[in-house]
Design an enzyme around this catalytic site. Structure first.
Site, PDB file in Angstrom:
ATOM      1  N   ARG A   1      36.802  26.531  64.178  1.00 51.50           N
ATOM      2  CA  ARG A   1      37.097  28.053  63.325  1.00 51.50           C
ATOM      3  C   ARG A   1      37.623  27.451  61.805  1.00 51.50           C
ATOM      4  O   ARG A   1      38.593  26.747  61.905  1.00 51.50           O
ATOM      5  CB  ARG A   1      37.791  29.339  63.245  1.00 51.50           C
ATOM      6  N   ASP A   2      37.245  28.113  60.741  1.00 49.18           N
ATOM      7  CA  ASP A   2      38.616  27.771  59.538  1.00 49.18           C
ATOM      8  C   ASP A   2      39.988  28.135  59.783  1.00 49.18           C
ATOM      9  O   ASP A   2      39.851  29.394  60.071  1.00 49.18           O
ATOM     10  CB  ASP A   2      37.325  28.402  57.904  1.00 49.18           C
ATOM     11  N   ILE A   3      41.197  27.574  58.678  1.00 51.92           N
ATOM     12  CA  ILE A   3      41.833  28.104  59.293  1.00 51.92           C
ATOM     13  C   ILE A   3      42.371  29.128  58.228  1.00 51.92           C
ATOM     14  O   ILE A   3      43.599  29.476  58.270  1.00 51.92           O
ATOM     15  CB  ILE A   3      42.833  26.460  58.713  1.00 51.92           C
TER      16      ILE A   3
ATOM     17  N   ASN B   1      29.396  22.812  50.239  1.00 57.40           N
ATOM     18  CA  ASN B   1      29.822  22.229  48.953  1.00 57.40           C
ATOM     19  C   ASN B   1      30.082  20.744  48.905  1.00 57.40           C
ATOM     20  O   ASN B   1      30.574  20.474  49.680  1.00 57.40           O
ATOM     21  CB  ASN B   1      31.294  23.340  48.528  1.00 57.40           C
TER      22      ASN B   1
ATOM     23  N   GLU C   1      36.697  21.241  49.105  1.00 57.54           N
ATOM     24  CA  GLU C   1      37.489  20.256  48.990  1.00 57.54           C
ATOM     25  C   GLU C   1      38.396  19.177  49.847  1.00 57.54           C
ATOM     26  O   GLU C   1      38.337  17.902  49.833  1.00 57.54           O
ATOM     27  CB  GLU C   1      38.391  21.520  49.213  1.00 57.54           C
ATOM     28  N   VAL C   2      37.091  18.826  50.923  1.00 60.21           N
ATOM     29  CA  VAL C   2      37.322  18.335  52.322  1.00 60.21           C
ATOM     30  C   VAL C   2      36.411  17.601  52.223  1.00 60.21           C
ATOM     31  O   VAL C   2      35.090  17.929  52.331  1.00 60.21           O
ATOM     32  CB  VAL C   2      37.777  18.872  52.928  1.00 60.21           C
TER      33      VAL C   2
ATOM     34  N   HIS D   1      30.885  18.970  55.870  1.00 61.93           N
ATOM     35  CA  HIS D   1      31.052  20.578  56.831  1.00 61.93           C
ATOM     36  C   HIS D   1      30.002  21.614  56.701  1.00 61.93           C
ATOM     37  O   HIS D   1      29.833  21.318  55.528  1.00 61.93           O
ATOM     38  CB  HIS D   1      32.975  20.586  56.889  1.00 61.93           C
TER      39      HIS D   1
ATOM     40  N   HIS E   1      29.627  26.152  55.787  1.00 62.71           N
ATOM     41  CA  HIS E   1      30.435  27.443  56.819  1.00 62.71           C
ATOM     42  C   HIS E   1      29.505  27.963  57.429  1.00 62.71           C
ATOM     43  O   HIS E   1      28.242  28.217  56.213  1.00 62.71           O
ATOM     44  CB  HIS E   1      31.127  27.169  55.098  1.00 62.71           C
TER      45      HIS E   1
HETATM   46  P1  5GP Z   1      35.214  22.957  50.943  1.00 60.37           P
HETATM   47  O1  5GP Z   1      35.960  23.800  49.501  1.00 60.37           O
HETATM   48  O2  5GP Z   1      35.730  21.579  50.926  1.00 60.37           O
HETATM   49  O3  5GP Z   1      33.811  23.641  51.364  1.00 60.37           O
HETATM   50  O4  5GP Z   1      36.134  24.027  52.284  1.00 60.37           O
HETATM   51  C1  5GP Z   1      37.445  23.667  53.082  1.00 60.37           C
HETATM   52  C2  5GP Z   1      37.391  24.090  54.335  1.00 60.37           C
HETATM   53  O5  5GP Z   1      37.893  23.558  55.361  1.00 60.37           O
HETATM   54  C3  5GP Z   1      38.245  25.363  53.485  1.00 60.37           C
HETATM   55  O6  5GP Z   1      37.586  26.954  53.403  1.00 60.37           O
HETATM   56  C4  5GP Z   1      39.588  25.476  54.323  1.00 60.37           C
HETATM   57  O7  5GP Z   1      39.815  26.202  54.928  1.00 60.37           O
HETATM   58  C5  5GP Z   1      39.344  24.681  55.231  1.00 60.37           C
HETATM   59  N1  5GP Z   1      40.077  24.313  56.332  1.00 60.37           N
HETATM   60  C6  5GP Z   1      40.947  23.084  55.257  1.00 60.37           C
HETATM   61  N2  5GP Z   1      42.267  22.129  56.281  1.00 60.37           N
HETATM   62  C7  5GP Z   1      41.994  22.837  57.823  1.00 60.37           C
HETATM   63  C8  5GP Z   1      42.318  21.747  58.989  1.00 60.37           C
HETATM   64  O8  5GP Z   1      42.744  21.308  58.994  1.00 60.37           O
HETATM   65  N3  5GP Z   1      41.723  23.401  60.148  1.00 60.37           N
HETATM   66  C9  5GP Z   1      41.173  23.781  59.700  1.00 60.37           C
HETATM   67  N4  5GP Z   1      40.486  24.315  61.168  1.00 60.37           N
HETATM   68  N5  5GP Z   1      40.092  24.233  59.401  1.00 60.37           N
HETATM   69  C10 5GP Z   1      40.373  23.885  57.456  1.00 60.37           C
END
Ligand code: 5GP
Ligand code: ZN
Length: 116
Positions: free
Chosen positions: A29-31, A87, A95-96, A100, A102
Protein backbone atom coordinates in the site's frame (compact mmCIF):
# COMPACT_ATOMS: atom_id res chain seq x y z
CA UNK A 1 20.39 -0.72 -5.02
CA UNK A 2 21.66 0.24 -1.57
CA UNK A 3 19.89 3.58 -1.21
CA UNK A 4 16.63 2.74 -2.98
CA UNK A 5 13.59 2.89 -0.69
CA UNK A 6 11.59 0.36 -2.74
CA UNK A 7 14.55 -2.07 -2.83
CA UNK A 8 14.52 -1.81 0.98
CA UNK A 9 10.79 -2.57 1.07
CA UNK A 10 11.28 -5.55 -1.27
CA UNK A 11 14.07 -6.94 0.95
CA UNK A 12 12.07 -6.30 4.15
CA UNK A 13 14.69 -3.86 5.49
CA UNK A 14 11.97 -1.26 5.93
CA UNK A 15 8.34 -2.18 6.63
CA UNK A 16 5.42 -1.84 4.24
CA UNK A 17 1.87 -3.14 4.13
CA UNK A 18 2.43 -5.87 1.53
CA UNK A 19 -0.70 -7.15 -0.21
CA UNK A 20 0.72 -9.48 -2.89
CA UNK A 21 4.04 -11.01 -3.93
CA UNK A 22 5.60 -13.67 -6.12
CA UNK A 23 9.13 -14.41 -7.37
CA UNK A 24 9.28 -11.31 -9.60
CA UNK A 25 6.99 -8.64 -8.16
CA UNK A 26 5.87 -7.22 -4.83
CA UNK A 27 2.82 -5.03 -4.10
CA UNK A 28 2.26 -2.86 -1.05
CA UNK A 29 0.00 0.00 0.00
CA UNK A 30 1.13 3.55 -0.81
CA UNK A 31 2.18 5.40 2.35
CA UNK A 32 0.20 8.50 1.23
CA UNK A 33 -2.92 7.03 -0.40
CA UNK A 34 -4.93 9.26 -2.72
CA UNK A 35 -7.81 6.78 -3.14
CA UNK A 36 -9.40 4.12 -0.90
CA UNK A 37 -7.40 1.52 -2.81
CA UNK A 38 -3.86 2.69 -3.59
CA UNK A 39 -1.38 -0.11 -4.12
CA UNK A 40 2.10 0.07 -5.68
CA UNK A 41 3.31 -2.91 -7.72
CA UNK A 42 7.10 -3.10 -8.16
CA UNK A 43 9.66 -5.52 -9.62
CA UNK A 44 11.85 -7.31 -7.06
CA UNK A 45 14.86 -6.39 -9.22
CA UNK A 46 15.80 -2.72 -9.29
CA UNK A 47 14.68 -1.09 -12.55
CA UNK A 48 14.39 2.69 -12.75
CA UNK A 49 11.23 2.79 -14.86
CA UNK A 50 9.51 1.15 -17.82
CA UNK A 51 12.20 2.87 -19.94
CA UNK A 52 14.77 0.62 -18.20
CA UNK A 53 13.13 -2.72 -19.09
CA UNK A 54 14.54 -5.22 -21.57
CA UNK A 55 13.42 -8.59 -22.93
CA UNK A 56 14.95 -10.17 -19.81
CA UNK A 57 12.19 -8.56 -17.76
CA UNK A 58 9.41 -10.55 -19.45
CA UNK A 59 8.86 -12.65 -16.27
CA UNK A 60 8.23 -9.44 -14.30
CA UNK A 61 5.71 -8.26 -16.89
CA UNK A 62 3.85 -11.57 -16.61
CA UNK A 63 3.81 -11.20 -12.82
CA UNK A 64 2.61 -7.61 -13.14
CA UNK A 65 -0.35 -8.72 -15.25
CA UNK A 66 -1.24 -11.41 -12.70
CA UNK A 67 -0.78 -9.00 -9.78
CA UNK A 68 -3.15 -6.44 -11.32
CA UNK A 69 -5.96 -8.96 -11.75
CA UNK A 70 -5.53 -10.61 -8.37
CA UNK A 71 -5.14 -7.37 -6.39
CA UNK A 72 -8.17 -5.81 -8.10
CA UNK A 73 -10.24 -8.85 -7.09
CA UNK A 74 -8.88 -8.94 -3.53
CA UNK A 75 -9.39 -5.20 -3.00
CA UNK A 76 -12.94 -5.35 -4.38
CA UNK A 77 -12.43 -3.06 -7.38
CA UNK A 78 -12.40 -5.59 -10.22
CA UNK A 79 -15.97 -4.72 -11.20
CA UNK A 80 -16.17 -1.08 -10.03
CA UNK A 81 -12.99 -0.24 -11.95
CA UNK A 82 -9.52 1.07 -11.27
CA UNK A 83 -6.72 3.05 -12.85
CA UNK A 84 -3.10 2.04 -13.44
CA UNK A 85 -0.45 4.80 -13.51
CA UNK A 86 3.31 4.53 -13.89
CA UNK A 87 5.03 7.89 -13.70
CA UNK A 88 8.14 7.79 -15.88
CA UNK A 89 10.64 10.64 -15.81
CA UNK A 90 10.46 14.36 -15.00
CA UNK A 91 7.35 15.44 -16.93
CA UNK A 92 5.38 12.69 -15.19
CA UNK A 93 6.69 13.80 -11.78
CA UNK A 94 8.32 10.46 -10.94
CA UNK A 95 9.55 10.69 -7.33
CA UNK A 96 10.82 7.21 -6.61
CA UNK A 97 13.20 5.82 -9.23
CA UNK A 98 12.32 2.17 -8.80
CA UNK A 99 9.64 1.19 -11.33
CA UNK A 100 6.20 1.11 -9.78
CA UNK A 101 2.65 0.87 -11.06
CA UNK A 102 0.01 2.63 -8.97
CA UNK A 103 -3.29 0.70 -8.80
CA UNK A 104 -5.97 3.19 -7.75
CA UNK A 105 -9.66 2.65 -7.11
CA UNK A 106 -12.50 2.51 -4.63
CA UNK A 107 -14.06 5.82 -5.71
CA UNK A 108 -14.77 7.57 -9.03
CA UNK A 109 -11.34 8.78 -10.08
CA UNK A 110 -12.35 11.70 -12.28
CA UNK A 111 -10.69 12.68 -15.53
CA UNK A 112 -7.39 11.07 -16.39
CA UNK A 113 -5.46 14.37 -16.40
CA UNK A 114 -6.06 17.93 -15.26
CA UNK A 115 -5.92 20.33 -18.17
CA UNK A 116 -2.51 22.02 -18.19
P1 5GP B 1 5.75 8.51 -8.02
O1 5GP B 1 5.44 9.97 -7.98
O2 5GP B 1 7.23 8.24 -8.09
O3 5GP B 1 4.96 7.80 -9.07
O4 5GP B 1 5.17 7.94 -6.67
C1 5GP B 1 5.92 7.48 -5.59
C2 5GP B 1 4.91 6.98 -4.58
O5 5GP B 1 5.60 6.27 -3.58
C3 5GP B 1 4.13 8.11 -3.87
O6 5GP B 1 2.73 7.92 -4.10
C4 5GP B 1 4.52 7.94 -2.41
O7 5GP B 1 3.45 8.19 -1.52
C5 5GP B 1 4.99 6.50 -2.34
N1 5GP B 1 6.02 6.27 -1.34
C6 5GP B 1 7.17 6.99 -1.17
N2 5GP B 1 7.89 6.48 -0.15
C7 5GP B 1 7.19 5.41 0.31
C8 5GP B 1 7.45 4.47 1.36
O8 5GP B 1 8.45 4.51 2.08
N3 5GP B 1 6.52 3.50 1.56
C9 5GP B 1 5.38 3.41 0.79
N4 5GP B 1 4.54 2.42 1.08
N5 5GP B 1 5.11 4.29 -0.19
C10 5GP B 1 6.00 5.27 -0.44
ZN1 ZN C 1 15.23 -0.14 -6.13
Amino acid sequence: MAECIFCKIVSGEIPADKVWEDDHAVAFRDIRPIAPVHVLIVPRAHRESFADLTAEDAPFLASLARAIGEIAEKEGVARSGYRLISNTGPDAGQEVFHLHVHLLGGRPLGPMLKKA
